[in-house]
Write an enzyme that holds these catalytic residues in place. Structure first.
Site, mmCIF file in Angstrom:
data_model
loop_
_atom_site.group_PDB
_atom_site.id
_atom_site.type_symbol
_atom_site.label_atom_id
_atom_site.label_comp_id
_atom_site.label_asym_id
_atom_site.label_seq_id
_atom_site.Cartn_x
_atom_site.Cartn_y
_atom_site.Cartn_z
ATOM 1 C CB CYS A 1 -1.136 -5.256 -0.214
ATOM 2 S SG CYS A 1 -0.850 -3.502 0.112
ATOM 3 C CB CYS B 1 -3.846 -7.033 -2.506
ATOM 4 S SG CYS B 1 -5.564 -6.628 -2.894
ATOM 5 C CB CYS C 1 -1.884 -2.125 8.246
ATOM 6 S SG CYS C 1 -0.814 -1.609 6.894
ATOM 7 C CB CYS D 1 -0.821 -5.298 -7.346
ATOM 8 S SG CYS D 1 -2.010 -4.517 -8.480
ATOM 9 C CG ASP E 1 2.097 11.765 2.874
ATOM 10 O OD1 ASP E 1 2.626 12.617 3.596
ATOM 11 O OD2 ASP E 1 2.642 10.674 2.636
ATOM 12 C CB CYS F 1 4.398 -3.979 4.907
ATOM 13 S SG CYS F 1 3.954 -5.565 4.156
#
Length: 380
Positions: free
Chosen positions: A245, A195, A215, A249, A134, A242
């Site tokens: 979301c 979400c 966000c 799920c 990433d 966080c």
């Protein structure tokens, strides 16, 4: 055993839970979605995401690795077991569970390099590669979905039907054609919008669309300046990232605790540290406490900014002494958010320390924050 099976076996021996191969050409719909995301400004202050050269690399990985033909995608489950229950003795912050233990970059990258060496030995010749966790300009979720590692959900996370979305992703670009054995997994969110409904700040502006500017993960990690005052109450106790979301799920019911010891929580302090302890950290204490953690990357200033906001939301009168000390912090950013936090707590003692700080404050923006804070306390 074919080459794809040998690569998968090696990846699993290295500790990865999922592995697949994708073409080095990202699907057009993902490229288009990325361009639209940038055009709307949804990337917020992450200017590097919008740089023309970075966009070009995401659209064409051969700019990164000349002759790139395949992308080996891997994922490792980082779902930790629940931490011990907190005692209701003092306010605690919340940290996204991916950051409870070792920095995943340090765990994954050496294993990706080892996997690349295995592929080079299996294929023969001078196979060139580039590995990322990433940190590179690649559309990693798009490649992972193309490789059959999961589908992209309405919360914009990659979701595997049997593992959920607690997944770290990594990629190895190679300049050879590798066999692709896995099948893509079609989206399985259906009519569910849990979400979108659960996000406190409304960052999920629509299915599959994340506005980073709202966000909590972006605001507490990537955002370098003051957190917008209207969003601060919505951050609650979150001080780094966080998980909301993902937590809501339905696919998370299939998540199982990680087998990787480096990602397993060992104490409540990793997941929910006492806020008052964090508010008193100096630079040396910050570095010592978060050595080897992803939290180290944001630095003391941003962490204490976040801690001040959390104390304003959940701290109560017991937080006033620590926030009063924070009003003398070398960082204007920390002082600004400490003033806001004291205004949320209110009361005579908060008003007293704010007034003292206003008299000595030299920074114009912090002084304005102190004036506003005093006005808010007086209005209650």
């Amino acid at each position: 055993m074919g080459l794809s099976e040998r690569i998968e076996e090696r990846a699993r021996r290295l500790g990865f839970d999922l592995v697949g191969v994708a073409s080095a050409h990202p699907p057009r719909e993902h490229v288009r979605a990325y361009r639209d995301w940038v055009a709307r400004g949804d990337h917020g202050g992450m200017a590097y995401m919008a740089r023309p050269d970075r966009i070009a690399r995401r659209e064409d990985p051969s700019i990164i690795l000349p002759g790139a033909r395949s992308v080996v995608c891997v994922a490792v489950n980082y779902c930790p077991a629940p931490p011990p229950p907190p005692a209701n003795d003092r306010p605690r912050g919340r940290i996204s569970n991916y950051a409870w233990r070792q920095d995943y970059h340090d765990w994954m990258l050496p294993r990706l390099v080892e996997l690349a060496a295995f592929i080079r030995a299996e294929v023969g010749g001078g196979v060139r590669h580039q590995a990322y966790v990433d940190t590179g300009p690649v559309l990693e979720r798009a490649f992972a979905a193309q490789a059959g590692l999961g589908f992209i959900g309405k919360n914009t996370c990659l979701i595997h039907p049997r593992l959920g979305s607690w997944l770290f992703l990594g990629e190895v670009l190679v300049d050879v054609d590798l066999p692709r054995a896995g099948q893509t997994i079609p989206p399985r969110c259906g009519i569910c919008t849990r979400c979108l409904q659960a996000c406190p700040t409304g960052a999920l502006a629509a299915p599959y669309r994340l506005d980073a500017r709202r966000c909590i993960s972006y605001l507490t990690i990537e955002h370098k300046g003051p957190i917008p005052p209207n969003l601060r109450p919505l951050l609650g106790e979150w001080i780094y990232g966080c998980d909301i979301c993902q937590e809501v799920c339905p696919w998370q019911r299939f998540a199982r605790p990680t087998a990787v010891s480096a990602f397993q929580v060992v104490s409540l302090g990793h997941a929910a540290p006492p806020l008052l302890d964090l508010m008193t950290l100096d630079e040396e204490g910050f570095r010592r406490r978060f050595q080897g953690s992803p939290i180290l990357r944001i630095g003391r200033e941003r962490l204490l900014r976040n801690v001040a906001v959390a104390l304003g939301n959940v701290g109560g009168p017991q937080a006033v002494p620590a926030l009063a000390t924070a009003l003398t912090d070398p960082s204007p950013l920390v002082r600004d958010h400490a003033a806001w936090a004291l205004a949320q707590i209110g009361g005579p003692e908060a008003a007293r320390v704010l007034d003292i700080a206003r008299e000595r404050e030299a920074d114009p923006s912090v002084r304005r924050a102190l004036v506003v804070a005093l006005e808010e306390v007086a209005a209650r």
